[in-house]
Scaffold this motif. Structure first.
Motif, short mmCIF file in Angstrom:
data_model
loop_
_atom_site.label_atom_id
_atom_site.label_comp_id
_atom_site.label_asym_id
_atom_site.label_seq_id
_atom_site.Cartn_x
_atom_site.Cartn_y
_atom_site.Cartn_z
N GLY A 1 0.78 -1.22 0.00
CA GLY A 1 0.00 0.00 0.00
C GLY A 1 0.82 1.28 0.00
O GLY A 1 0.26 2.36 -0.05
N ALA A 2 2.14 1.18 0.08
CA ALA A 2 2.94 2.41 0.00
C ALA A 2 2.80 3.00 -1.39
O ALA A 2 2.70 2.28 -2.38
CB ALA A 2 4.40 2.09 0.30
N ARG A 3 2.78 4.33 -1.48
CA ARG A 3 2.51 4.97 -2.77
C ARG A 3 3.76 5.17 -3.62
O ARG A 3 3.66 5.54 -4.77
CB ARG A 3 1.81 6.31 -2.52
CG ARG A 3 0.42 6.13 -1.92
CD ARG A 3 -0.37 7.42 -1.88
NE ARG A 3 0.11 8.39 -0.92
CZ ARG A 3 -0.23 8.43 0.36
NH1 ARG A 3 -1.04 7.52 0.84
NH2 ARG A 3 0.23 9.36 1.16
N ASN B 1 10.21 12.95 6.98
CA ASN B 1 8.86 13.52 6.99
C ASN B 1 8.21 13.47 5.61
O ASN B 1 7.00 13.25 5.50
CB ASN B 1 8.89 14.95 7.53
CG ASN B 1 9.25 14.99 9.00
OD1 ASN B 1 9.02 14.02 9.72
ND2 ASN B 1 9.83 16.09 9.44
N GLU B 2 9.00 13.67 4.56
CA GLU B 2 8.47 13.59 3.20
C GLU B 2 7.99 12.17 2.90
O GLU B 2 6.92 11.98 2.32
CB GLU B 2 9.56 14.01 2.20
CG GLU B 2 9.11 14.00 0.76
CD GLU B 2 10.23 14.44 -0.17
OE1 GLU B 2 10.68 13.59 -0.98
OE2 GLU B 2 10.67 15.60 -0.06
N GLY C 1 3.18 7.95 2.93
CA GLY C 1 2.74 6.64 3.40
C GLY C 1 3.86 5.68 3.75
O GLY C 1 3.65 4.48 3.80
N VAL C 2 5.08 6.19 4.00
CA VAL C 2 6.22 5.33 4.29
C VAL C 2 6.81 5.71 5.65
O VAL C 2 7.18 6.87 5.87
CB VAL C 2 7.32 5.46 3.21
CG1 VAL C 2 8.55 4.64 3.57
CG2 VAL C 2 6.77 5.04 1.85
N TRP D 1 11.66 0.03 6.09
CA TRP D 1 10.47 0.86 5.98
C TRP D 1 9.22 0.01 5.98
O TRP D 1 9.26 -1.19 5.70
CB TRP D 1 10.53 1.74 4.73
CG TRP D 1 10.52 0.99 3.41
CD1 TRP D 1 11.61 0.49 2.75
CD2 TRP D 1 9.38 0.67 2.61
NE1 TRP D 1 11.22 -0.13 1.59
CE2 TRP D 1 9.85 -0.03 1.48
CE3 TRP D 1 8.03 0.90 2.74
CZ2 TRP D 1 8.99 -0.50 0.48
CZ3 TRP D 1 7.17 0.43 1.75
CH2 TRP D 1 7.67 -0.25 0.63
N GLU D 2 8.11 0.66 6.36
CA GLU D 2 6.79 0.05 6.34
C GLU D 2 5.82 1.08 5.81
O GLU D 2 6.11 2.27 5.86
CB GLU D 2 6.34 -0.36 7.75
CG GLU D 2 7.20 -1.38 8.43
CD GLU D 2 6.73 -1.68 9.85
OE1 GLU D 2 5.76 -1.04 10.33
OE2 GLU D 2 7.36 -2.55 10.49
#
Length: 192
Positions: A139-141, A171-172, A177-178, A189-190
């Motif tokens: 689901g990460a973009r 933050n970016e 979504g990460v 990462w998640e």
């Protein structure tokens, strides 16, 4: 939109599955005893998703993904407690509590044998059978190469003691979504 019977909102399983994966829905339902009514709400489904992510998080980075429920030693402590809960009028909330106890122990010890046990007991309930990293990153973009590039740029900024830039990159990514998790072994990462 909040789902509330008292407000007269109507929704279907298809509506729920448009926003939540099937394993999250299954997990949500298993946390409620079959004799009790389900309280479908965004908050309860979000809580189920976050709780399931905690279980997958305990398995992430550990072996033990090959165990089937047929090879569980039911005389061990956690499997025995899991079985006792299930034998007590199919007490799935009690069985799920055992999974969380195991996950806590796996997080503390990073013991592959306990991770294997957690995965095997999850299989009995149809849970925790996906690759943990794939599940947590779903689901990460951004694509993996873009994320890896950002992680490398952040590592370079940290090495240069440019912590403002490192924070900006973190933050970016979070806004996209990460979530980054730093450890002694590096950064993973998640999805948020």
């Amino acid at each position: 939109e909040k789902m509330s019977k008292s407000l007269g909102n109507f929704f279907t399983i298809r509506d729920v599955l448009a926003r939540y994966d099937g394993e999250t829905l299954r997990f949500f339902m298993l946390r409620t005893h079959y004799r009790s009514p389900f309280n479908f709400s965004d908050a309860n489904l979000d809580d189920a998703r976050n709780a399931l992510r905690r279980l997958y998080g305990a398995l992430n980075g550990l072996p033990g993904n090959e165990l089937s429920s047929a090879s569980i030693d039911w005389s061990d402590d956690a499997p025995a407690r899991f079985k006792a809960a299930m034998d007590d009028d199919f007490n799935t909330p009690g069985a799920v509590a055992v999974l969380f106890d195991l996950a806590t122990e796996v997080n503390r010890s990073r013991d592959a044998t306990l991770a294997t046990q957690l995965r095997g007991l999850g299989a009995v309930l149809g849970l925790l059978q996906q690759d943990p990293t794939v599940y947590l990153q779903g689901g990460a973009r951004l694509d993996e190469a873009a994320i890896a590039g950002q992680i490398a740029a952040r590592a370079a900024a940290k090495a240069a003691k440019n912590f403002a830039e490192a924070d900006r990159i973190r933050n970016e990514l979070l806004a996209q979504g990460v979530v980054l998790k730093d450890s002694a072994g590096g950064t993973i990462w998640e999805r948020a």
